[in-house]
Design a protein around this motif. Structure first.
Motif, PDB file in Angstrom:
ATOM      1  N   ALA A 194      41.905  37.870   9.865  1.00 54.83           N
ATOM      2  CA  ALA A 194      42.315  37.892   8.450  1.00 54.83           C
ATOM      3  C   ALA A 194      42.003  39.233   7.803  1.00 54.83           C
ATOM      4  CB  ALA A 194      41.648  36.756   7.690  1.00 54.83           C
ATOM      5  N   GLY A 195      41.539  40.200   8.588  1.00 55.32           N
ATOM      6  CA  GLY A 195      41.282  41.541   8.042  1.00 55.32           C
ATOM      7  C   GLY A 195      42.344  42.538   8.478  1.00 55.32           C
ATOM      8  N   GLY A 196      43.269  42.086   9.323  1.00 51.72           N
ATOM      9  CA  GLY A 196      44.332  42.994   9.794  1.00 51.72           C
ATOM     10  C   GLY A 196      43.748  44.238  10.459  1.00 51.72           C
ATOM     11  N   GLY A 197      42.752  44.014  11.359  1.00 47.85           N
ATOM     12  CA  GLY A 197      42.041  45.176  11.914  1.00 47.85           C
ATOM     13  C   GLY A 197      41.306  45.826  10.750  1.00 47.85           C
ATOM     14  N   LEU A 198      41.650  47.047  10.447  1.00 49.09           N
ATOM     15  CA  LEU A 198      41.119  47.708   9.239  1.00 49.09           C
ATOM     16  C   LEU A 198      42.245  47.780   8.206  1.00 49.09           C
ATOM     17  CD1 LEU A 198      38.853  50.612  10.620  1.00 49.09           C
ATOM     18  CD2 LEU A 198      38.133  48.488   9.556  1.00 49.09           C
ATOM     19  N   GLY A 208      25.274  40.164   4.601  1.00 50.68           N
ATOM     20  CA  GLY A 208      25.066  39.902   6.035  1.00 50.68           C
ATOM     21  C   GLY A 208      25.280  38.425   6.359  1.00 50.68           C
ATOM     22  N   PHE A 209      24.766  37.538   5.485  1.00 44.32           N
ATOM     23  CA  PHE A 209      24.995  36.087   5.690  1.00 44.32           C
ATOM     24  C   PHE A 209      26.494  35.802   5.734  1.00 44.32           C
ATOM     25  CE2 PHE A 209      20.908  34.889   3.099  1.00 44.32           C
ATOM     26  CZ  PHE A 209      20.118  35.160   4.203  1.00 44.32           C
ATOM     27  N   LEU A 210      27.218  36.431   4.784  1.00 42.53           N
ATOM     28  CA  LEU A 210      28.646  36.131   4.653  1.00 42.53           C
ATOM     29  C   LEU A 210      29.427  36.638   5.861  1.00 42.53           C
ATOM     30  CD1 LEU A 210      31.002  35.023   2.992  1.00 42.53           C
ATOM     31  CD2 LEU A 210      31.104  37.200   1.773  1.00 42.53           C
ATOM     32  N   SER A 211      29.159  37.869   6.277  1.00 48.27           N
ATOM     33  CA  SER A 211      29.962  38.380   7.393  1.00 48.27           C
ATOM     34  C   SER A 211      29.609  37.622   8.680  1.00 48.27           C
ATOM     35  CB  SER A 211      29.811  39.892   7.567  1.00 48.27           C
ATOM     36  OG  SER A 211      28.483  40.223   7.789  1.00 48.27           O
ATOM     37  N   ARG A 212      28.330  37.269   8.832  1.00 46.06           N
ATOM     38  CA  ARG A 212      27.918  36.513  10.019  1.00 46.06           C
ATOM     39  C   ARG A 212      28.583  35.125  10.020  1.00 46.06           C
ATOM     40  NH1 ARG A 212      26.708  37.685  14.866  1.00 46.06           N
ATOM     41  NH2 ARG A 212      26.754  35.634  15.786  1.00 46.06           N
ATOM     42  N   ALA A 213      28.578  34.493   8.841  1.00 50.48           N
ATOM     43  CA  ALA A 213      29.143  33.142   8.752  1.00 50.48           C
ATOM     44  C   ALA A 213      30.636  33.160   9.085  1.00 50.48           C
ATOM     45  CB  ALA A 213      28.918  32.577   7.354  1.00 50.48           C
ATOM     46  N   CYS A 214      31.360  34.161   8.563  1.00 50.49           N
ATOM     47  CA  CYS A 214      32.796  34.250   8.861  1.00 50.49           C
ATOM     48  C   CYS A 214      32.980  34.473  10.358  1.00 50.49           C
ATOM     49  CB  CYS A 214      33.450  35.381   8.066  1.00 50.49           C
ATOM     50  SG  CYS A 214      33.576  35.021   6.302  1.00 50.49           S
ATOM     51  N   PHE A 215      32.156  35.344  10.931  1.00 50.51           N
ATOM     52  CA  PHE A 215      32.265  35.623  12.366  1.00 50.51           C
ATOM     53  C   PHE A 215      32.024  34.337  13.167  1.00 50.51           C
ATOM     54  CE2 PHE A 215      30.724  37.030  16.499  1.00 50.51           C
ATOM     55  CZ  PHE A 215      31.652  38.013  16.819  1.00 50.51           C
ATOM     56  N   GLU A 216      31.021  33.580  12.759  1.00 51.14           N
ATOM     57  CA  GLU A 216      30.723  32.335  13.491  1.00 51.14           C
ATOM     58  C   GLU A 216      31.866  31.331  13.374  1.00 51.14           C
ATOM     59  OE1 GLU A 216      26.874  31.486  11.902  1.00 51.14           O
ATOM     60  OE2 GLU A 216      25.889  32.765  13.395  1.00 51.14           O
ATOM     61  N   GLU A 217      32.604  31.419  12.287  1.00 50.93           N
ATOM     62  CA  GLU A 217      33.789  30.552  12.142  1.00 50.93           C
ATOM     63  C   GLU A 217      35.014  31.192  12.783  1.00 50.93           C
ATOM     64  OE1 GLU A 217      33.704  27.536  11.301  1.00 50.93           O
ATOM     65  OE2 GLU A 217      31.619  27.548  10.621  1.00 50.93           O
ATOM     66  N   ARG A 218      34.784  32.258  13.519  1.00 50.70           N
ATOM     67  CA  ARG A 218      35.869  32.971  14.221  1.00 50.70           C
ATOM     68  C   ARG A 218      36.950  33.428  13.241  1.00 50.70           C
ATOM     69  NH1 ARG A 218      32.232  33.039  17.145  1.00 50.70           N
ATOM     70  NH2 ARG A 218      31.973  31.974  19.113  1.00 50.70           N
ATOM     71  N   LEU A 219      36.473  33.911  12.098  1.00 54.62           N
ATOM     72  CA  LEU A 219      37.366  34.436  11.065  1.00 54.62           C
ATOM     73  C   LEU A 219      36.971  35.881  10.810  1.00 54.62           C
ATOM     74  CD1 LEU A 219      39.533  33.787   8.832  1.00 54.62           C
ATOM     75  CD2 LEU A 219      37.596  33.275   7.318  1.00 54.62           C
ATOM     76  N   LEU A 220      37.864  36.819  11.125  1.00 51.46           N
ATOM     77  CA  LEU A 220      37.563  38.225  10.879  1.00 51.46           C
ATOM     78  C   LEU A 220      38.025  38.588   9.475  1.00 51.46           C
ATOM     79  CD1 LEU A 220      38.602  39.846  14.299  1.00 51.46           C
ATOM     80  CD2 LEU A 220      36.364  38.966  13.595  1.00 51.46           C
ATOM     81  N   VAL A 221      37.096  39.107   8.668  1.00 53.96           N
ATOM     82  CA  VAL A 221      37.429  39.542   7.309  1.00 53.96           C
ATOM     83  C   VAL A 221      36.880  40.952   7.130  1.00 53.96           C
ATOM     84  CG1 VAL A 221      37.334  37.190   6.380  1.00 53.96           C
ATOM     85  CG2 VAL A 221      35.269  38.612   6.321  1.00 53.96           C
ATOM     86  N   ARG A 222      37.294  41.622   6.101  1.00 51.25           N
ATOM     87  CA  ARG A 222      36.656  42.888   5.741  1.00 51.25           C
ATOM     88  C   ARG A 222      35.542  42.582   4.745  1.00 51.25           C
ATOM     89  NH1 ARG A 222      36.302  45.322   9.160  1.00 51.25           N
ATOM     90  NH2 ARG A 222      35.593  47.053   7.902  1.00 51.25           N
ATOM     91  N   GLY A 223      34.509  43.398   4.766  1.00 48.31           N
ATOM     92  CA  GLY A 223      33.362  43.144   3.885  1.00 48.31           C
ATOM     93  C   GLY A 223      33.440  43.994   2.639  1.00 48.31           C
ATOM     94  N   GLY A 224      32.389  43.894   1.815  1.00 47.23           N
ATOM     95  CA  GLY A 224      32.319  44.738   0.625  1.00 47.23           C
ATOM     96  C   GLY A 224      31.259  45.789   0.836  1.00 47.23           C
ATOM     97  N   HIS A 225      31.306  46.867   0.099  1.00 43.29           N
ATOM     98  CA  HIS A 225      30.264  47.890   0.199  1.00 43.29           C
ATOM     99  C   HIS A 225      29.494  47.846  -1.104  1.00 43.29           C
ATOM    100  CE1 HIS A 225      31.662  49.506   3.989  1.00 43.29           C
ATOM    101  NE2 HIS A 225      32.879  49.247   3.545  1.00 43.29           N
ATOM    102  N   GLY A 226      28.245  47.412  -1.013  1.00 41.25           N
ATOM    103  CA  GLY A 226      27.433  47.278  -2.229  1.00 41.25           C
ATOM    104  C   GLY A 226      27.785  46.023  -3.013  1.00 41.25           C
ATOM    105  N   ARG A 227      28.591  45.162  -2.426  1.00 40.11           N
ATOM    106  CA  ARG A 227      28.879  43.884  -3.068  1.00 40.11           C
ATOM    107  C   ARG A 227      29.060  42.828  -1.983  1.00 40.11           C
ATOM    108  NH1 ARG A 227      33.015  44.874  -7.145  1.00 40.11           N
ATOM    109  NH2 ARG A 227      33.082  47.109  -6.856  1.00 40.11           N
ATOM    110  N   VAL A 228      28.901  41.560  -2.362  1.00 34.54           N
ATOM    111  CA  VAL A 228      29.064  40.488  -1.370  1.00 34.54           C
ATOM    112  C   VAL A 228      30.500  40.003  -1.465  1.00 34.54           C
ATOM    113  CG1 VAL A 228      28.185  38.301  -0.511  1.00 34.54           C
ATOM    114  CG2 VAL A 228      26.639  39.870  -1.708  1.00 34.54           C
ATOM    115  N   LEU A 229      31.298  40.420  -0.508  1.00 32.65           N
ATOM    116  CA  LEU A 229      32.735  40.219  -0.627  1.00 32.65           C
ATOM    117  C   LEU A 229      33.335  39.880   0.732  1.00 32.65           C
ATOM    118  CD1 LEU A 229      35.238  41.197  -2.764  1.00 32.65           C
ATOM    119  CD2 LEU A 229      35.509  42.821  -0.910  1.00 32.65           C
TER     120      LEU A 229
END
Ligand SMILES: Cc1ncc(COP(=O)(O)O)c(C=O)c1O
Length: 471
Positions: free
Chosen positions: A60-64, A411-432
């Protein structure tokens, strides 16, 4: 070759070990590399990515943010192979050219917002933005305005990783340890309505607040020193920030008043991502220069470019001085294989109306996310345009306050998405969690994103609770 499962696992871990031993990864702490999980991506099809361990992820992140037509399109591979056999490489310096590049230039100028007259090619978005800076400097030198060189970018923006690209970017991590930004780059406020000051209560008032800050900066620096303003129409990496209504109209009035060039960095938003071929026209941006990359080839080949308006091109082309040579370019500029890949990519986007699909499936995904998580205790805001959507988490949603430890919860959010086998892009300085899936996503894919993301959010809630970080 058929690989047995246990052999695949062993081969994967051997590759991971080698990676840890040999590769310095960007956007990763070298000191953490020895213990970080290495995800060795093996193959991909459509929206799905499979790693060497056989795990399948929904990308769901379209690579980058770049995989617009989806993985594994045979017509693109065929176009690349055919071009490699015919002419695998030639440069475009001086008077050398090649047919795929010539025809691509013509095609891009037809697709681009009104007023674009010329294309200069490069390989990455960063190189495109570096090139823009050189074009802007040369333009003002030719106009006899040697002081008019400063460029105003915005906080929370991302414009690349080269010395100039990182300098333009408004993310502190891009500057701090690299002695950046270079002189002459300024950063004004981001159009970040969710993080507006508490006393600003309407989008109109917020736009006025942003415009006042910009005008103050221009006046303080001296308008005769400000050459250009650069912005992503919808900010990507820095937080998926959709500008408030009227924002770019007001920006345009300021820029016209002070004779400042507008550079639209459409590296993410170009080629259908926000539901149109380019995002600028729909937001009332009238760019003098446009940077393109990513979706131009959907990542199948590294290729980028600057689209130059006739206003700027006319000045460059009128120069008949002894220094008239445009001494700029890269070995790979106008690469014939890149251009052939871009054509095949654009053919697919046109035949399948992927910008149109990004608009309809993007609206659907946004509404599904709002319906499912709009009232979630951790969710501060859900925003986006087309298939460029962000869900930002807040420590205290009532007060619109971010988490104190955004790094940890991020970190919780990106790890959780990864564990659900969902690739997303993260936020920089924000939880996104940012969603920029391939533009061929269907409603069923959007539903799957929502389901997986819901499970990921449950994990984050548990972690936030356990760590005592809940408001
Ligand atoms: C808006 C924008 N501009 C420029 C760049 C830099 O592109 P590249 O990584 O190809 O150098 C990026 C990359 O994410 C981007 O999002």
């Amino acid at each position: 070759m058929v690989t047995k499962i246990h052999e695949a696992g062993a081969a994967a871990s051997a590759l991971e070990q080698l990676d840890r031993a040999d590769v310095l990864h960007g956007f990763s702490a070298p000191c953490a590399q020895a213990s970080n999980e290495v995800v060795v991506v093996r193959e991909a099809k459509g929206m799905r990515v499979i790693d060497e361990r056989g795990r399948e992820f929904l990308d769901a992140g379209g690579g980058l943010w770049c995989m617009n037509v989806g993985y594994g399109r045979p017509s693109i591979a065929a176009a690349a192979a055919a071009q490699m056999e015919k002419l695998p490489y030639f440069h475009s310096f001086g008077n050398f050219s090649n047919e795929p590049m010539i025809r691509l230039s013509e095609r891009l100028l037809k697709l681009a917002p009104a007023g674009m007259a010329r294309v200069v090619f490069a390989s990455s978005g960063s190189e495109a933005n570096d090139t823009q800076i050189k074009i802007i400097r040369r333009y003002n030198n030719l106009l006899g305005r040697p002081l008019k060189k400063k460029i105003i970018a915005r906080l929370s923006s991302y414009h690349g990783s080269t010395v100039a690209g990182a300098s333009l970017s408004g993310l502190p991590m891009m500057h701090k340890t690299f002695d950046l930004p270079i002189p002459g780059i300024l950063h004004t406020l981001a159009a970040d309505y969710h993080r507006r000051p508490v006393d600003v209560t309407t989008p109109e008032a917020y736009t006025r607040h942003l415009i006042n800050a910009l005008v103050q900066m221009i006046e303080k620096e001296g308008p005769e020193t400000i050459a250009a303003f650069i912005a992503e129409p919808v900010t990507g990496t820095g937080g998926v920030l959709v500008p408030p209504p009227g924002y770019f109209t007001a920006i345009r009035q300021v820029l016209e008043h002070y004779d400042i060039l507008m550079v639209a960095d459409e590296v993410i938003t170009g080629f259908g991502r926000t539901g149109n071929w380019f995002a600028s026209p729909g937001l009332d941006i009238k760019p003098d220069l446009i940077s393109i990359a990513k979706g131009l080839t959907s990542g199948y080949f590294p290729m980028s470019g600057c689209l130059i308006s006739s206003k700027v091109a006319d000045v460059l082309y009128a120069d008949k001085s002894a220094d008239a040579m445009f001494a700029h370019g890269f070995t790979w500029s106008g690469h014939p294989v890149g251009a052939a890949v871009a054509h095949a990519n654009l053919d697919l986007m046109e035949a399948e109306d992927l910008p149109g699909n990004a608009a309809t499936v993007g609206d659907y995904l946004l509404s599904r996310l709002l319906e499912a998580f709009g009232e979630h205790p951790l969710v501060g805001e859900i925003r986006g345009r087309g298939l460029l959507i962000g869900v930002e988490l807040d420590g205290d949603r009532g007060a619109r306050r971010p988490f104190a430890d955004t790094h940890r919860v991020g970190g919780f959010l990106s790890r959780a998405c990864f564990e659900e086998r969902l690739l997303v892009r993260g936020g920089h300085g924000r939880v996104l969690a940012a969603f920029a899936p391939p533009l061929l996503a269907t409603r069923a894919d959007a539903d799957e994103i929502v389901t997986r993301f819901g499970r990921a959010l449950d994990r984050v809630s548990t972690n936030v609770e356990a760590a005592g970080l809940a408001a």
